[in-house]
Design a protein around this motif. Sequence first.
Motif, PDB file in Angstrom:
ATOM      1  N   VAL A   1       6.797  -6.590   0.729  1.00  0.00           N
ATOM      2  CA  VAL A   1       5.575  -7.357   0.491  1.00  0.00           C
ATOM      3  C   VAL A   1       5.262  -7.426  -1.012  1.00  0.00           C
ATOM      4  O   VAL A   1       4.635  -8.345  -1.490  1.00  0.00           O
TER       5      VAL A   1
ATOM      6  N   SER B   1       2.750  -7.062   6.721  1.00  0.00           N
ATOM      7  CA  SER B   1       1.708  -7.846   6.057  1.00  0.00           C
ATOM      8  C   SER B   1       2.261  -9.159   5.528  1.00  0.00           C
ATOM      9  O   SER B   1       1.646 -10.214   5.700  1.00  0.00           O
ATOM     10  N   LEU B   2       3.425  -9.077   4.877  1.00  0.00           N
ATOM     11  CA  LEU B   2       4.013 -10.306   4.328  1.00  0.00           C
ATOM     12  C   LEU B   2       4.210 -11.335   5.439  1.00  0.00           C
ATOM     13  O   LEU B   2       3.944 -12.522   5.273  1.00  0.00           O
TER      14      LEU B   2
ATOM     15  N   GLY C   1      -3.177 -13.948  -4.024  1.00  0.00           N
ATOM     16  CA  GLY C   1      -1.937 -13.447  -3.435  1.00  0.00           C
ATOM     17  C   GLY C   1      -1.575 -14.089  -2.112  1.00  0.00           C
ATOM     18  O   GLY C   1      -1.655 -15.300  -1.937  1.00  0.00           O
TER      19      GLY C   1
ATOM     20  N   ALA D   1      -2.016  -9.776   0.557  1.00  0.00           N
ATOM     21  CA  ALA D   1      -1.401  -9.037   1.662  1.00  0.00           C
ATOM     22  C   ALA D   1      -1.666  -7.536   1.491  1.00  0.00           C
ATOM     23  O   ALA D   1      -1.811  -7.052   0.372  1.00  0.00           O
ATOM     24  N   ARG D   2      -1.733  -6.813   2.603  1.00  0.00           N
ATOM     25  CA  ARG D   2      -2.040  -5.386   2.549  1.00  0.00           C
ATOM     26  C   ARG D   2      -0.771  -4.561   2.370  1.00  0.00           C
ATOM     27  O   ARG D   2       0.059  -4.487   3.284  1.00  0.00           O
ATOM     28  N   MET D   3      -0.640  -3.936   1.209  1.00  0.00           N
ATOM     29  CA  MET D   3       0.588  -3.202   0.890  1.00  0.00           C
ATOM     30  C   MET D   3       0.915  -2.087   1.871  1.00  0.00           C
ATOM     31  O   MET D   3       2.072  -1.822   2.150  1.00  0.00           O
TER      32      MET D   3
ATOM     33  N   LEU E   1       9.489 -15.112   0.861  1.00  0.00           N
ATOM     34  CA  LEU E   1       9.116 -15.713   2.139  1.00  0.00           C
ATOM     35  C   LEU E   1       9.040 -17.241   2.052  1.00  0.00           C
ATOM     36  O   LEU E   1       9.229 -17.926   3.059  1.00  0.00           O
TER      37      LEU E   1
END
Lengths: 315, 296
Positions: free
Chosen positions: A224, B176-177, B207, B168-170, A206
Amino acid sequence: MNLNFLDFEQPIAELEAKIEELQRVGKDGKININEEVMRLKGKSQSLTKSIFSSLTPWQVTQMARHPLRPYTNDYIHLLFTEFDELHGDRHYKDDLAIVGGIARLDGKPVMIIGQQKGRTTKEKVRRNFGMPHPEGYRKALRLAKLAERFKLPILTFIDTPGAYPGIGAEERNQSEAIARNLFEMADLRVPIICTVIGEGCSGGALGIGVGDAVLMLQYSYYSVISPEGCASILWKSADKASVAAEAMCITADKLKQFGLIDNIIEEPVGGAHRDPKVMGERLKAVLVKELVNLEAMSIDQLLERRYERLMALGR
Amino acid sequence: MSWFKKLLPSKIRTQAGAKKGVPEGVWTQCPQCQAVLYRAELERHYCVCPKCTHHMRLSASARVRYFLDDGRYEELPNPPEPQDRLKFKDSKKYKERLSAAQKQTAEKDALLACKGHLHGIPVCVSAFNFEFLGGSMGAAVGERFVQCVNASLETGSPFICFSASGGARMQEGLFSLMQMAKTSASLTRLAKARIPFISILTDPTMGGVSASLAMLGDVIIAEPNALIGFTGPRVIAQTVREILPEGFQRSEFLRDHGAIDMIIDRREMRDKVASLLAKLTRKELDYCIMPESNNE
């Protein structure tokens, strides 16, 4: 040709080996094997098509990491002319995991920024396996600002297993380097197109991924966290990577359905590495078209649109 | 372990105050120095151990109560409901994890967003709740953060964020990202409007939260000895195959490496932030800042 077949491509590998064998026999023998070779080649093609028509997310991940997959530098040479590479963040060093520079796309000057992996062992180490340090992100930002000043559209190519997790990276504030790019790219007064060409993993991806259009090659992934990382945290075992890959919806088609990316660029049968030239042509065509669309807007319109698009994510 | 505990047979030893937040009861044990502390006394110290100054983790609501005038705050309207867009499931369904966390914390998600006053200055404050799925940032957290930034933009009052998050919440995957990009873009607007943003990093800030909103403060403050970084120390140790240096990724390490402006004891946070904001907004403070007497 050695295509480094992956596990799930084994049936194709066997067929290809048979074809090679036949061709070798055919060369010194007097038997006409052309017909048989043609038949097998056709079979290999349709087998490839059928295997690739239903890849699992984990198989796509493997494709995205394929050792022969075209990297940023390959696309730079396939798509652009007059590339002048620009080096360094002006503070600490030149991070070779990110390449950048000015080039022409169909004659028009543009800024290119992309993560770069290495192909040989030596090159892999030199490129740090495509994992940038803070200085890489700061180089990217320097080039992006340069582009803004001279009104050059920015094209980024995302291909990283993540930002480098090391002591030096933390000492030099990896977090800030990525955060700063997100902050600045949101408001950069030139069109930005981001393309995931291989691995789009976590904040490291990102960090050069904020723009007006986000594209993905068909067999790239965007996530993510790496499937292995997710598996080891949530399933307490990296062996569950394939399950995690499935659960996180990391493939281009899923992400397009969610509206998180704009466009998918179809790869040649068997993946981009089977025919980098065709892949390059397709990618170039899409980039040129997207750029025309974006440049039709005024900069203020473009920035408002970029902001609204970012705000709409997950709303 | 205290001498008293050693005398007890293991059967009746308790795991008081191991890691999570601040336990209930009249007495609390400091997880750092093991001192047994009187609950009311600890509260008076904003859950900083009066013996060793260890800063215990706080819930988001305790955080803003300790920070704002008279402990009063007004939550912003319309908190978004977290959604399970991916139908995510590991050993448990994400939906179940969400409702368990909602029950436990009585919050909708991991970010509290509110308005209040700090020494009379109107401020917008958001605070991460580490008790809610590790303070992880999914779409609802990102949206709530933007709501708070927007409230700040509308009222022109300074914005303060307390982060406490694993990242971030996986379970919400790429959604999330993308909150990293979303929250950062809202801060770009705030910066352009010349409204101050004070980012306060508390234990832990890691993170995706560290690599977005947390590191974008005009002034960045950390509580003492908080773990702050991009990659977790365990993963780094595995990657580099080295023993990590003493104090690696702690507040003091970040200050020495130029990553943050200052480290402030929680008990002085109100005064310090108010003083900073008053100067940044070219105002006089109409109160007298207490001398730094709390530090031992």
